[in-house]
Scaffold this active site. Sequence first.
Site, mmCIF file in Angstrom:
data_model
loop_
_atom_site.group_PDB
_atom_site.id
_atom_site.type_symbol
_atom_site.label_atom_id
_atom_site.label_comp_id
_atom_site.label_asym_id
_atom_site.label_seq_id
_atom_site.Cartn_x
_atom_site.Cartn_y
_atom_site.Cartn_z
ATOM 1 N N LYS A 128 0.863 -1.179 0.000
ATOM 2 C CA LYS A 128 0.000 0.000 0.000
ATOM 3 C C LYS A 128 0.899 1.227 0.000
ATOM 4 C CE LYS A 128 -3.906 2.115 2.435
ATOM 5 N NZ LYS A 128 -4.923 1.923 3.479
ATOM 6 N N ASP A 140 -1.873 10.314 -6.143
ATOM 7 C CA ASP A 140 -0.472 9.995 -6.437
ATOM 8 C C ASP A 140 -0.060 8.548 -6.176
ATOM 9 O OD1 ASP A 140 -0.540 9.947 -3.711
ATOM 10 O OD2 ASP A 140 0.758 11.695 -3.414
ATOM 11 N N ASP A 275 -16.488 -0.228 -0.977
ATOM 12 C CA ASP A 275 -15.165 -0.607 -1.481
ATOM 13 C C ASP A 275 -14.204 -0.893 -0.336
ATOM 14 O OD1 ASP A 275 -15.548 2.325 -1.199
ATOM 15 O OD2 ASP A 275 -13.401 2.421 -1.605
HETATM 16 P P1 AMP Z 1 -10.521 4.831 0.676
HETATM 17 O O1 AMP Z 1 -12.002 4.906 0.796
HETATM 18 O O2 AMP Z 1 -9.764 5.848 1.469
HETATM 19 O O3 AMP Z 1 -10.013 3.444 0.949
HETATM 20 O O4 AMP Z 1 -10.118 5.165 -0.843
HETATM 21 C C1 AMP Z 1 -11.032 5.369 -1.860
HETATM 22 C C2 AMP Z 1 -10.357 5.218 -3.199
HETATM 23 O O5 AMP Z 1 -9.348 6.202 -3.364
HETATM 24 C C3 AMP Z 1 -9.703 3.871 -3.448
HETATM 25 O O6 AMP Z 1 -9.926 3.523 -4.776
HETATM 26 C C4 AMP Z 1 -8.245 4.177 -3.186
HETATM 27 O O7 AMP Z 1 -7.405 3.301 -3.890
HETATM 28 C C5 AMP Z 1 -8.121 5.589 -3.701
HETATM 29 N N1 AMP Z 1 -7.027 6.341 -3.086
HETATM 30 C C6 AMP Z 1 -6.956 6.812 -1.817
HETATM 31 N N2 AMP Z 1 -5.794 7.469 -1.621
HETATM 32 C C7 AMP Z 1 -5.109 7.398 -2.781
HETATM 33 C C8 AMP Z 1 -3.835 7.894 -3.235
HETATM 34 N N3 AMP Z 1 -3.014 8.590 -2.445
HETATM 35 N N4 AMP Z 1 -3.474 7.626 -4.502
HETATM 36 C C9 AMP Z 1 -4.276 6.948 -5.325
HETATM 37 N N5 AMP Z 1 -5.472 6.462 -4.972
HETATM 38 C C10 AMP Z 1 -5.888 6.692 -3.726
HETATM 39 MG MG MG Z 2 -10.251 1.815 0.328
#
Ligand code: AMP
Ligand code: MG
Length: 531
Positions: A128, A140, A275
């Site tokens: 991650k 990013d 998700d």
């Molecule tokens: P989360 O709900 O925080 O788990 O993330 C929602 C979506 O945003 C998921 O598809 C993650 O992979 C994406 N995501 C969160 N932070 C980043 C990051 N820094 N770079 C790329 N994708 C991100």
């Molecule tokens: Mg997530």
Amino acid sequence: MPSLKNKLTFDNRFVEQLPGDFEPLNYARQVHHAAYSFVTPTSVAKPQLVALSYDVAQLVGFDSDDLNDELFTDVFTGNSLLDGMTPFSMCYGGHQFGHWAGQLGDGRAINLGEVVTPNHGHQTLQLKGAGMTPYSRTADGLAVLRSSVREFLCSEAMFHLGVPTTRALSLCLTGTPVMRDMFYDGRGAYEAGAVVCRVSSSFMRFGNFQLPANRQDEPLLRQLIDHCITADYPHLGAPSESVYLQWFREIAQRTCDMIIHWQRVGFVHGVMNTDNMSIMGETIDYGPYGWVDDFDVNWTPNTTDAQGKRYRFGAQGEIGQWNLFQLANAIYPIVGQAESLEEILRDYADSYQLAWRQMMAAKLGLLSYQGDDDNVLFHELELLLMTVETDMTIFYRQLATLNKDGDASDCGWWLSRLSDCYYRIEQLDDDYKQQFSLWLARYLLRLNNDNRSDEQRTIAMNGVNPKYVLRNYLAQQAIEAADNGDFSEIATLQTLLQFPYDEQPEFADYAKKRPEWARHKAGCSTLSCSS
Ligand code: AMP
Ligand code: MG
């Protein structure tokens, strides 16, 4: 002698059995008719190992020599691959805060491969924060030290608390700085970049099924369902109409069990988007989560959710059902049997209610849940715990010290035992004391109905009510030290959180309630999604 390079055996079922994305280039895009995209982790400047879980290392088949090998740190920051790894990111969608968000995917997660473990299981290794993927959208693909420390420590703490969770093998610094706007106030700053290697038998989420369903891609949807059953639920047998239902029933049951554990230990996930719901029923994606200090069912650690409080502590069980409903909708085109799916969703609500009552009975040291009177006792207790600021973790440990022939009307007696759990002792006015005495009298009477000694009850209660949890301010202190290059607090927390139910008097300071300075400090009480 095998070297580290060819030490592990991989059996990459996900990429071998499911359709992948044909586009080899790594740029943000919509990916159709594919379950994943191949993607190579981005190289980093200066890999440095910060923390390791030895038992996870052992679980996947490493021995202690491997962990000291420079190649180990290179692999788990994304600079090298071991033989047999085929790195890929998964394609999924999801509902975020109640709204369909379309394609999301592993925006900063890269699966390295599925290890065949020494005990013949499969465990996927996932980085991650190892750089951009086709699913990074406008972000990013990176992670900062602060959020990586939180993920590493908390997932391991949850495991040792007995809560189903993904695990963490390693935490490494990358040497590459990452820009973050922590408070979303336009004042971005560089932070240390880090990578955690997570481990689970599967990283599939509800959203993996939702996305092809939403796109009416039934062939892919069927392949994903059949793959999940064959690879991750093999005990159910070959996919068939009845197996589909058993599969969904088991996912519902596991989700219920997981959330009951969260309620037991005082964990608030903070972002229960679909998700972020594991198909294995494991806690996944440690973001702006928090631990309940002063008991409050309306509390959420996530500042992004401060308005609606959709994911507040007391709502997690219902949100689990809402998320399962979305999963049921997604798999319906393949599974059919709408009435049976609905019945499973209704059963979830019943099982959750019963499991919650049984969990509360155990927290209170009752031999078993005995019906409505017990339920009233639980709800009245929750009201009392919310009337004055009461530390949830300390309260249950202290309650276990009361003797059942005590005099509940003697405030001096119970106060002397419980006093550590109150944040503002001045809140305990006569009215409160009287109400608590009345509740306590009924509780002690109830204990006397059980044929169990005080000693036996104390032991049982201390087995379900942890003494040590990853209090938000403790994680924050470890982060601040780590930002200054001192990783000793991470190590200390990792050590003491391996035995959360034991007294461990040498660590007693870590069981104390949140200090006043941490009440409103960022990271110690609430967090943003910035990570
Ligand atoms: P989360 O709900 O925080 O788990 O993330 C929602 C979506 O945003 C998921 O598809 C993650 O992979 C994406 N995501 C969160 N932070 C980043 C990051 N820094 N770079 C790329 N994708 C991100
Ligand atoms: Mg997530």
